[in-house]
Scaffold this motif. Structure first.
Motif, mmCIF file in Angstrom:
data_model
loop_
_atom_site.group_PDB
_atom_site.id
_atom_site.type_symbol
_atom_site.label_atom_id
_atom_site.label_comp_id
_atom_site.label_asym_id
_atom_site.label_seq_id
_atom_site.Cartn_x
_atom_site.Cartn_y
_atom_site.Cartn_z
ATOM 1 N N PHE A 1 -0.432 4.408 -7.677
ATOM 2 C CA PHE A 1 -1.521 3.765 -6.954
ATOM 3 C C PHE A 1 -2.842 4.254 -7.529
ATOM 4 O O PHE A 1 -3.075 5.458 -7.628
ATOM 5 C CB PHE A 1 -1.445 4.090 -5.461
ATOM 6 C CG PHE A 1 -0.262 3.458 -4.786
ATOM 7 C CD1 PHE A 1 -0.354 2.189 -4.238
ATOM 8 C CD2 PHE A 1 0.951 4.129 -4.706
ATOM 9 C CE1 PHE A 1 0.739 1.597 -3.621
ATOM 10 C CE2 PHE A 1 2.057 3.548 -4.091
ATOM 11 C CZ PHE A 1 1.949 2.280 -3.549
ATOM 12 N N ILE A 2 -3.706 3.319 -7.919
ATOM 13 C CA ILE A 2 -5.013 3.624 -8.482
ATOM 14 C C ILE A 2 -6.069 3.148 -7.477
ATOM 15 O O ILE A 2 -6.116 1.953 -7.167
ATOM 16 C CB ILE A 2 -5.237 2.909 -9.842
ATOM 17 C CG1 ILE A 2 -4.073 3.148 -10.798
ATOM 18 C CG2 ILE A 2 -6.584 3.306 -10.430
ATOM 19 C CD1 ILE A 2 -3.895 4.549 -11.301
ATOM 20 N N ASN A 3 -6.838 4.088 -6.980
ATOM 21 C CA ASN A 3 -7.878 3.773 -5.986
ATOM 22 C C ASN A 3 -7.332 2.901 -4.856
ATOM 23 O O ASN A 3 -7.957 1.939 -4.436
ATOM 24 C CB ASN A 3 -9.095 3.126 -6.646
ATOM 25 C CG ASN A 3 -9.806 4.083 -7.574
ATOM 26 O OD1 ASN A 3 -9.735 5.297 -7.417
ATOM 27 N ND2 ASN A 3 -10.483 3.549 -8.574
ATOM 28 N N THR B 1 0.846 -1.188 0.000
ATOM 29 C CA THR B 1 0.000 0.000 0.000
ATOM 30 C C THR B 1 0.883 1.240 0.000
ATOM 31 O O THR B 1 2.078 1.177 0.289
ATOM 32 C CB THR B 1 -0.907 0.033 1.237
ATOM 33 O OG1 THR B 1 -0.088 0.180 2.403
ATOM 34 C CG2 THR B 1 -1.777 -1.217 1.336
ATOM 35 N N GLU B 2 0.267 2.356 -0.288
ATOM 36 C CA GLU B 2 0.993 3.618 -0.271
ATOM 37 C C GLU B 2 1.570 3.891 1.123
ATOM 38 O O GLU B 2 2.729 4.279 1.258
ATOM 39 C CB GLU B 2 0.044 4.734 -0.694
ATOM 40 C CG GLU B 2 0.691 6.071 -0.853
ATOM 41 C CD GLU B 2 -0.288 7.116 -1.338
ATOM 42 O OE1 GLU B 2 -0.062 8.292 -0.999
ATOM 43 O OE2 GLU B 2 -1.265 6.791 -2.038
ATOM 44 N N ALA B 3 0.781 3.643 2.147
ATOM 45 C CA ALA B 3 1.246 3.859 3.525
ATOM 46 C C ALA B 3 2.420 2.945 3.859
ATOM 47 O O ALA B 3 3.387 3.375 4.498
ATOM 48 C CB ALA B 3 0.096 3.648 4.509
ATOM 49 N N GLU B 4 2.362 1.685 3.434
ATOM 50 C CA GLU B 4 3.459 0.755 3.684
ATOM 51 C C GLU B 4 4.722 1.184 2.941
ATOM 52 O O GLU B 4 5.827 1.095 3.487
ATOM 53 C CB GLU B 4 3.076 -0.659 3.258
ATOM 54 C CG GLU B 4 2.022 -1.302 4.127
ATOM 55 C CD GLU B 4 1.447 -2.581 3.530
ATOM 56 O OE1 GLU B 4 0.950 -3.402 4.323
ATOM 57 O OE2 GLU B 4 1.480 -2.765 2.291
ATOM 58 N N LEU B 5 4.558 1.653 1.705
ATOM 59 C CA LEU B 5 5.709 2.120 0.935
ATOM 60 C C LEU B 5 6.387 3.291 1.632
ATOM 61 O O LEU B 5 7.608 3.306 1.802
ATOM 62 C CB LEU B 5 5.269 2.524 -0.478
ATOM 63 C CG LEU B 5 6.346 3.116 -1.375
ATOM 64 C CD1 LEU B 5 7.470 2.112 -1.631
ATOM 65 C CD2 LEU B 5 5.737 3.585 -2.693
ATOM 66 N N ILE B 6 5.609 4.269 2.077
ATOM 67 C CA ILE B 6 6.174 5.435 2.762
ATOM 68 C C ILE B 6 6.793 5.034 4.091
ATOM 69 O O ILE B 6 7.881 5.509 4.442
ATOM 70 C CB ILE B 6 5.110 6.534 2.921
ATOM 71 C CG1 ILE B 6 4.749 7.099 1.542
ATOM 72 C CG2 ILE B 6 5.580 7.636 3.856
ATOM 73 C CD1 ILE B 6 3.553 8.030 1.518
ATOM 74 N N ALA B 7 6.156 4.125 4.819
ATOM 75 C CA ALA B 7 6.726 3.662 6.099
ATOM 76 C C ALA B 7 8.060 2.966 5.876
ATOM 77 O O ALA B 7 8.983 3.116 6.679
ATOM 78 C CB ALA B 7 5.741 2.713 6.800
#
Length: 163
Positions: free
Chosen positions: A150-152, A102-108
């Motif tokens: 990331f799409i939706n 997920t986007e959050a996991e990637l940033i983390a």
């Protein structure tokens, strides 16, 4: 910057197209028929399709960042592109991270991106967030690194390039 096909790891800027051909990577026959054509100096090829399923594929590109003509087969892989489809079998082509990231996991895991763009449709039903992790190229003009789209909320497209 690497990826694996059938468990064998390939590294951008190191692995040549010929290495992948020799290893039996499942390339589209029409694309790979052009592997022994010349590529001009300081030039990047069109894509070579890696067949991952009946209607599912990735693309790799080679670069000739020398001052002489070479065949594309002799040149290193400098980019890989994957339109992610989680309903397909994703066991042939793998990365050091899951395609379900997920986007959050990637940033983390990787910190804030070096560049980001966000788009939401007027009705809010389509959201695209593009996160880039790039550095100035050491080889050619421009930058290189990772782009995640990331799409939706799901990873839709992945680009890894080395220029």
């Amino acid at each position: 910057r690497s990826f694996a096909i059938n468990g064998k790891v390939y590294t951008l800027g190191v692995t040549t197209l010929q290495d992948m051909i020799d290893d039996g990577v499942p390339f589209d026959e029409d694309d790979i028929a052009n592997a022994y054509n010349n590529i001009n100096p300081d030039y990047q090829s069109s894509g070579f399709k890696i067949v991952l399923g009946e209607w599912y594929s990735a693309q790799v590109y080679v670069g000739n960042y020398t001052s002489e003509n070479k065949t594309m087969a002799e040149c290193p892989i400098v980019e890989i592109y994957l339109p992610v489809d989680l309903e397909e079998d994703n066991s042939i082509l793998t990365f050091a991270f899951p395609l379900t990231i997920t986007e959050a996991e990637l940033i983390a895991n990787s910190g804030e991106p070096t560049d980001r763009s966000d788009y939401t449709s007027d009705d809010g039903t389509f959201v695209k967030n593009t996160l880039e992790y790039k550095v100035d190229s050491q080889i050619y003009i421009g930058d290189s690194g990772y782009t995640f789209e990331f799409i939706n909320g799901q990873l839709g497209y992945l680009y890894i390039d080395l220029k």
